[in-house]
Scaffold this active site. Structure first.
Site, PDB file in Angstrom:
ATOM      1  N   ARG A   1     -36.994 -39.687 -23.702  1.00  0.00           N
ATOM      2  CA  ARG A   1     -35.903 -40.581 -24.054  1.00  0.00           C
ATOM      3  C   ARG A   1     -35.629 -40.646 -25.554  1.00  0.00           C
ATOM      4  NH1 ARG A   1     -35.138 -44.832 -20.733  1.00  0.00           N
ATOM      5  NH2 ARG A   1     -37.308 -44.595 -20.156  1.00  0.00           N
TER       6      ARG A   1
ATOM      7  N   TYR B   1     -32.528 -49.689 -12.412  1.00  0.00           N
ATOM      8  CA  TYR B   1     -33.354 -50.576 -13.258  1.00  0.00           C
ATOM      9  C   TYR B   1     -32.566 -51.769 -13.771  1.00  0.00           C
ATOM     10  CZ  TYR B   1     -35.946 -46.145 -13.877  1.00  0.00           C
ATOM     11  OH  TYR B   1     -36.615 -44.966 -13.696  1.00  0.00           O
TER      12      TYR B   1
ATOM     13  N   GLU C   1     -45.351 -36.776 -25.855  1.00  0.00           N
ATOM     14  CA  GLU C   1     -44.419 -36.160 -24.918  1.00  0.00           C
ATOM     15  C   GLU C   1     -43.256 -37.105 -24.652  1.00  0.00           C
ATOM     16  OE1 GLU C   1     -47.436 -35.419 -21.950  1.00  0.00           O
ATOM     17  OE2 GLU C   1     -47.153 -37.412 -21.096  1.00  0.00           O
TER      18      GLU C   1
ATOM     19  N   CYS D   1     -20.148 -46.169  -1.632  1.00  0.00           N
ATOM     20  CA  CYS D   1     -20.145 -47.333  -0.740  1.00  0.00           C
ATOM     21  C   CYS D   1     -21.469 -48.073  -0.873  1.00  0.00           C
ATOM     22  CB  CYS D   1     -19.905 -46.904   0.697  1.00  0.00           C
ATOM     23  SG  CYS D   1     -18.363 -46.013   0.864  1.00  0.00           S
TER      24      CYS D   1
ATOM     25  N   GLY E   1     -42.601 -42.588 -23.803  1.00  0.00           N
ATOM     26  CA  GLY E   1     -42.341 -44.014 -23.687  1.00  0.00           C
ATOM     27  C   GLY E   1     -41.818 -44.669 -24.949  1.00  0.00           C
TER      28      GLY E   1
HETATM   29  C1  LIG Z   1     -41.523 -39.603 -17.924  1.00  0.00           C
HETATM   30  C2  LIG Z   1     -42.695 -39.157 -18.673  1.00  0.00           C
HETATM   31  C3  LIG Z   1     -42.620 -38.943 -20.049  1.00  0.00           C
HETATM   32  C4  LIG Z   1     -41.379 -39.228 -20.863  1.00  0.00           C
HETATM   33  O1  LIG Z   1     -41.072 -40.567 -20.881  1.00  0.00           O
HETATM   34  P1  LIG Z   1     -39.923 -41.097 -21.898  1.00  0.00           P
HETATM   35  O2  LIG Z   1     -39.811 -42.537 -21.508  1.00  0.00           O
HETATM   36  O3  LIG Z   1     -38.709 -40.319 -21.585  1.00  0.00           O
HETATM   37  O4  LIG Z   1     -40.423 -40.883 -23.263  1.00  0.00           O
HETATM   38  C5  LIG Z   1     -43.731 -38.463 -20.693  1.00  0.00           C
HETATM   39  N1  LIG Z   1     -44.867 -38.199 -20.020  1.00  0.00           N
HETATM   40  C6  LIG Z   1     -44.993 -38.386 -18.697  1.00  0.00           C
HETATM   41  C7  LIG Z   1     -46.276 -38.063 -18.037  1.00  0.00           C
HETATM   42  C8  LIG Z   1     -43.910 -38.879 -17.974  1.00  0.00           C
HETATM   43  O5  LIG Z   1     -44.030 -39.071 -16.667  1.00  0.00           O
END
Ligand SMILES: *Cc1c(COP(=O)(O)O)cnc(C)c1O
Length: 421
Positions: free
Chosen positions: A274, A313, A271, A340, A230
């Site tokens: 992005r 989004y 984790e 379309c 995130g």
């Molecule tokens: C999608 C997701 C991420 C990665 O999110 P980013 O916005 O790409 O950093 C990490 N952990 C989980 C559990 C996710 O579903």
């Protein structure tokens, strides 16, 4: 600043040649940028013992990219069987892989434990009894509910389907221990594309507090806490990047203070998807039509099957018209694909330099949740992916889908069944 200037400087002078050789549309990723971001992240958190990034495979599920992650020492965050397969194909084994699924099936549990297994991250207490062979090391996804207000994309934690509640979390670990677990991790994911670093600091504080609470209730020690992904990137030119230095400094201090109080600290895991690859990819497409009705339209040879974020989004993706970056943005138009669906637009009422048919457009920041979210609706196929390597060569890392691929699932052995017979 979207899509780093150095990637633009590497790509734009050669992009016409690349387009000539491979044809458009394509996503192209910048190995140099990915490695720099990876190295910066590692450096930023070097003060936390055992820090490790588990790349969120869903952001850019391509084996060649995962290989780069593997070379940087990253693990893999997976949530489906194909993602597990891909991570194992590039050499991920056991604790290199975190399986963060939700609404998990028995088939997925059985697959996850094979081939050296993985770190099982459970999304609910009812799943504890459904794990066929309970592992030694287990982790739960914690959902803080009303204790945190969510950010825009992921929504309010109270409304999110993920994780165990605050009231369930101690019981979750008690039951996992009763099933034989002896090693523990704690996970959360409460943000998406967050640019305010203090939100991530609060997340780290939160998981450490929960770890402390569970430890005091059950006497278990956490090997790691996972603050999730995130981490945001600036899609819009006026946005500033996440302050990695301030963030890592404050988070490292939280771990130091945990260590002072407890004589040990869990490792920190994250984790991100992005943040690692998002700005290091762009979608290159050719202008093929222009149209002047109530609005001006530029039709390109890619469509939302290559990049869904604007339609899904309402996301902003910056656009460069190659070779015209420095011309005044004197026209206002919608940049559209040929689906379309009226939301098949990469940009709406965007100020751009005058575009001629044949011009190449680079749609920025397609390196995460770009190609990966593609689909085939309306018979529009997914484009190829290229890698601009650190040595300046360009490599095809996924071919474009073909009409044969499109028809492949309608090519099967006949199976007619008469239920009433
Ligand atoms: C999608 C997701 C991420 C990665 O999110 P980013 O916005 O790409 O950093 C990490 N952990 C989980 C559990 C996710 O579903």
């Amino acid at each position: 600043m979207p899509m780093s200037q150095s990637f633009q400087d590497r790509l734009f002078p050669i992009v016409e040649k690349i387009a000539e050789h491979y044809g458009t549309p394509f996503h192209i990723y910048d190995e140099t940028g990915i490695r720099e971001t990876g190295a910066n992240l590692k450096k930023a958190f070097a003060g936390i013992d055992g820090f490790r990034e588990y790349f969120a495979v869903k952001a850019l599920p391509n084996k060649r990219i995962l290989q780069i992650m593997q070379e940087m020492g990253f693990g893999f965050d997976c949530s489906s069987i194909p993602e597990l397969i891909m991570s194992r194909q590039v050499g991920g084994r056991g604790e290199d892989i975190m399986f963060t699924s939700n609404n998990t099936s028995r088939e997925e549990f059985l697959f996850a434990e094979q081939d050296g297994g993985c770190i099982l991250n459970l999304d609910d207490i009812t799943l504890i009894d459904k794990v066929p062979n309970f592992p030694e090391l287990v982790c739960f996804r914690y959902n803080p509910g009303p204790k945190r207000t969510g950010n825009v994309i992921i929504g309010n934690p109270v409304e999110a389907k993920y994780g165990v509640t605050h009231d369930q979390v101690v019981d979750a670990y008690r039951r996992a221990r009763a099933r034989g677990a002896s090693r523990f991790g704690l996970h959360t994911m409460v943000a998406s594309n967050e640019l305010d670093y203090t939100y991530m600091v609060e997340t780290a504080r939160m998981v450490l507090e929960i770890a402390e609470m569970v430890e005091s209730e059950l006497g278990i020690r956490f090997e790691f806490v996972n603050i999730g992904g995130g981490f945001g990137i600036p899609y819009k030119p006026e946005q500033s990047p996440l302050d990695l230095g301030a963030m890592s400094g404050e988070i490292t201090a939280l771990f130091d203070s945990f260590r002072e109080r407890h004589g040990y600290a869990p490792r920190m895991v994250m984790e991100s998807g992005r943040y690692i690859t998002g700005p290091h990819g762009c979608l290159v497409t050719t202008a093929i039509n222009h149209k002047d009705i109530y609005r001006k339209y530029i039709g390109v040879d890619a469509c939302m099957s290559s990049l869904m974020r604007p339609a899904l989004y309402d996301a902003y993706h910056h656009i460069s018209v190659v070779g015209k970056e420095h011309l005044p943005k004197s026209e206002v138009c919608d940049v559209v694909g040929s689906l379309c669906e009226n939301n098949d637009k990469f940009a709406v009422q965007r100020e751009l330099p005058p575009i001629q048919e044949g011009d190449l457009l680079a749609i920025h920041d397609s390196g995460a949740h770009g190609h990966a979210m593609g689909f085939q609706y309306n018979g529009r196929l997914r484009p190829k992916e290229l890698l601009l390597s650190t040595d300046g060569t360009v490599e095809l890392i996924r071919r474009a889908e073909t009409v044969e691929d499109y028809f492949a699932t309608q090519d099967y052995r006949q199976d007619v069944f008469i239920p009433a017979g």
